[in-house]
Design a protein around this motif. Structure first.
Motif, PDB file in Angstrom:
ATOM      1  N   VAL A   1       0.828  -1.205   0.000  1.00 37.57           N
ATOM      2  CA  VAL A   1       0.000   0.000   0.000  1.00 37.57           C
ATOM      3  C   VAL A   1       0.865   1.258   0.000  1.00 37.57           C
ATOM      4  O   VAL A   1       0.590   2.218  -0.746  1.00 37.57           O
ATOM      5  CB  VAL A   1      -0.955  -0.001   1.212  1.00 37.57           C
ATOM      6  N   VAL A   2       1.912   1.279   0.823  1.00 39.68           N
ATOM      7  CA  VAL A   2       2.801   2.446   0.873  1.00 39.68           C
ATOM      8  C   VAL A   2       3.443   2.689  -0.487  1.00 39.68           C
ATOM      9  O   VAL A   2       3.525   3.831  -0.973  1.00 39.68           O
ATOM     10  CB  VAL A   2       3.882   2.247   1.958  1.00 39.68           C
ATOM     11  N   THR A   3       3.890   1.612  -1.119  1.00 45.36           N
ATOM     12  CA  THR A   3       4.520   1.739  -2.437  1.00 45.36           C
ATOM     13  C   THR A   3       3.545   2.313  -3.461  1.00 45.36           C
ATOM     14  O   THR A   3       3.882   3.234  -4.223  1.00 45.36           O
ATOM     15  CB  THR A   3       5.036   0.373  -2.920  1.00 45.36           C
ATOM     16  N   ALA A   4       2.327   1.748  -3.476  1.00 48.06           N
ATOM     17  CA  ALA A   4       1.337   2.177  -4.470  1.00 48.06           C
ATOM     18  C   ALA A   4       0.776   3.564  -4.192  1.00 48.06           C
ATOM     19  O   ALA A   4       0.484   4.323  -5.124  1.00 48.06           O
ATOM     20  CB  ALA A   4       0.200   1.157  -4.525  1.00 48.06           C
ATOM     21  N   ALA A   5       0.643   3.916  -2.912  1.00 45.65           N
ATOM     22  CA  ALA A   5      -0.020   5.177  -2.556  1.00 45.65           C
ATOM     23  C   ALA A   5       0.937   6.355  -2.422  1.00 45.65           C
ATOM     24  O   ALA A   5       0.521   7.512  -2.574  1.00 45.65           O
ATOM     25  CB  ALA A   5      -0.782   5.012  -1.242  1.00 45.65           C
ATOM     26  N   VAL A   6       2.209   6.076  -2.148  1.00 43.97           N
ATOM     27  CA  VAL A   6       3.146   7.181  -1.891  1.00 43.97           C
ATOM     28  C   VAL A   6       4.335   7.172  -2.855  1.00 43.97           C
ATOM     29  O   VAL A   6       4.538   8.127  -3.619  1.00 43.97           O
ATOM     30  CB  VAL A   6       3.660   7.146  -0.437  1.00 43.97           C
ATOM     31  N   ASN A   7       5.120   6.104  -2.831  1.00 43.78           N
ATOM     32  CA  ASN A   7       6.377   6.109  -3.577  1.00 43.78           C
ATOM     33  C   ASN A   7       6.180   6.138  -5.093  1.00 43.78           C
ATOM     34  O   ASN A   7       6.876   6.880  -5.801  1.00 43.78           O
ATOM     35  CB  ASN A   7       7.229   4.900  -3.179  1.00 43.78           C
ATOM     36  N   VAL A   8       5.240   5.343  -5.608  1.00 43.29           N
ATOM     37  CA  VAL A   8       5.005   5.343  -7.055  1.00 43.29           C
ATOM     38  C   VAL A   8       4.474   6.699  -7.546  1.00 43.29           C
ATOM     39  O   VAL A   8       4.975   7.232  -8.556  1.00 43.29           O
ATOM     40  CB  VAL A   8       4.051   4.197  -7.456  1.00 43.29           C
ATOM     41  N   PRO A   9       3.492   7.314  -6.875  1.00 44.17           N
ATOM     42  CA  PRO A   9       3.064   8.651  -7.311  1.00 44.17           C
ATOM     43  C   PRO A   9       4.190   9.683  -7.280  1.00 44.17           C
ATOM     44  O   PRO A   9       4.254  10.566  -8.151  1.00 44.17           O
ATOM     45  CB  PRO A   9       1.958   9.014  -6.314  1.00 44.17           C
ATOM     46  N   LEU A  10       5.066   9.593  -6.292  1.00 40.56           N
ATOM     47  CA  LEU A  10       6.211  10.497  -6.240  1.00 40.56           C
ATOM     48  C   LEU A  10       7.155  10.250  -7.418  1.00 40.56           C
ATOM     49  O   LEU A  10       7.702  11.194  -7.998  1.00 40.56           O
ATOM     50  CB  LEU A  10       6.960  10.338  -4.918  1.00 40.56           C
ATOM     51  N   ASN A  11       7.336   8.986  -7.769  1.00 40.69           N
ATOM     52  CA  ASN A  11       8.166   8.661  -8.935  1.00 40.69           C
ATOM     53  C   ASN A  11       7.559   9.244 -10.209  1.00 40.69           C
ATOM     54  O   ASN A  11       8.277   9.798 -11.058  1.00 40.69           O
ATOM     55  CB  ASN A  11       8.304   7.139  -9.077  1.00 40.69           C
ATOM     56  N   ASP A  12       6.243   9.106 -10.337  1.00 38.54           N
ATOM     57  CA  ASP A  12       5.555   9.653 -11.516  1.00 38.54           C
ATOM     58  C   ASP A  12       5.664  11.179 -11.549  1.00 38.54           C
ATOM     59  O   ASP A  12       5.846  11.783 -12.623  1.00 38.54           O
ATOM     60  CB  ASP A  12       4.080   9.238 -11.502  1.00 38.54           C
ATOM     61  N   GLN A  13       5.564  11.780 -10.386  1.00 36.95           N
ATOM     62  CA  GLN A  13       5.673  13.242 -10.287  1.00 36.95           C
ATOM     63  C   GLN A  13       7.057  13.709 -10.723  1.00 36.95           C
ATOM     64  O   GLN A  13       7.194  14.713 -11.437  1.00 36.95           O
ATOM     65  CB  GLN A  13       5.402  13.660  -8.848  1.00 36.95           C
ATOM     66  N   LEU A  14       8.078  12.961 -10.317  1.00 34.41           N
ATOM     67  CA  LEU A  14       9.451  13.305 -10.692  1.00 34.41           C
ATOM     68  C   LEU A  14       9.664  13.145 -12.196  1.00 34.41           C
ATOM     69  O   LEU A  14      10.358  13.950 -12.828  1.00 34.41           O
ATOM     70  CB  LEU A  14      10.436  12.426  -9.919  1.00 34.41           C
ATOM     71  N   ALA A  15       9.048  12.118 -12.779  1.00 26.83           N
ATOM     72  CA  ALA A  15       9.182  11.883 -14.219  1.00 26.83           C
ATOM     73  C   ALA A  15       8.515  13.004 -15.013  1.00 26.83           C
ATOM     74  O   ALA A  15       9.030  13.448 -16.052  1.00 26.83           O
ATOM     75  CB  ALA A  15       8.574  10.535 -14.580  1.00 26.83           C
ATOM     76  N   LYS A  16       7.368  13.474 -14.512  1.00 28.46           N
ATOM     77  CA  LYS A  16       6.622  14.523 -15.213  1.00 28.46           C
ATOM     78  C   LYS A  16       7.337  15.873 -15.157  1.00 28.46           C
ATOM     79  O   LYS A  16       7.023  16.774 -15.949  1.00 28.46           O
ATOM     80  CB  LYS A  16       5.229  14.655 -14.609  1.00 28.46           C
TER      81      LYS A  16
END
Length: 202
Positions: free
Chosen positions: A100-115
């Motif tokens: 849940v932490v990975t899907a809810a926090v870390n992955v969105p942050l990764n996507d934000q950094l990519a954008k």
């Protein structure tokens, strides 16, 4: 057959969970502290490249495998003795926290950094890094602790399963030749003696 499936599923759950625990823990105590000492451009570029490279078959197998194999081990141990089931349930809960932490926090942050775009096109690298780094590092520590604990719990469940399997094999009269009913059924040949207490032929 059920014992074999229980052992295989529990072993697979332990290995895949352990691999994920090692990955997140290494980021917590080595990768992120190292990148934390780098310049803004180096940090952003490195994390963008890592986030792309990590999406491969091996990562997905371990990431999803830890969940699937633990669920399989839980189902196969529903009617088993030896106290293994509560530990598998605990491991599944802990792994779920990581998931849940990975899907809810870390992955969105990764996507934000990519954008944010390529490092050379970002006007304020420091601001982009600030929005990403602190939160990502904090929640990575949370998921690392949950995952490492899940690995430890599954390891203990595997030990208990081994003890239960060994005890069941010992208790089975046919499991060890020469013991229990098999020993009782084995013929005993005693030397024949003559009425005078001597063996024939002497």
């Amino acid at each position: 057959m059920i014992k074999i499936l229980q052992t295989v599923s529990l072993l697979a759950a332990t290995v895949t969970t352990g691999l994920m625990a090692g990955l997140f823990a290494s980021f917590a105590y080595a990768v992120m502290p190292g990148l934390g000492r780098s310049h803004d451009r180096t940090f952003v570029e490195a994390m963008q490249r890592i986030n792309v490279a990590i999406l491969n078959g091996w990562f997905m197998f371990c990431f999803l495998g830890g969940l699937v194999f633990t669920i399989a081990a839980l189902v196969l141990h529903l009617r088993s003795d030896g106290g293994v089931l509560p530990w598998i349930i605990a491991a599944l809960v802990l792994y779920g926290v990581m998931f849940v932490v990975t899907a809810a926090v870390n992955v969105p942050l990764n996507d934000q950094l990519a954008k944010a775009g390529a490092p050379g096109d970002i006007a304020d690298l420091a601001a982009v890094r600030q929005l990403f780094e602190s939160r990502w590092v904090t929640w990575n520590v949370v998921r690392a602790v949950a995952n490492v604990t899940a690995f430890a719990v599954l390891t203990w469940a595997l030990v208990l399963h081994g003890r239960t399997t060994a005890s069941a094999a010992t208790a089975d009269p046919g499991a060890v030749p020469g013991r229990g009913a098999s020993a009782a059924a084995a013929p005993h040949f005693l030397p024949a003696t003559s009425p005078y207490g001597e063996r024939p032929g002497r």
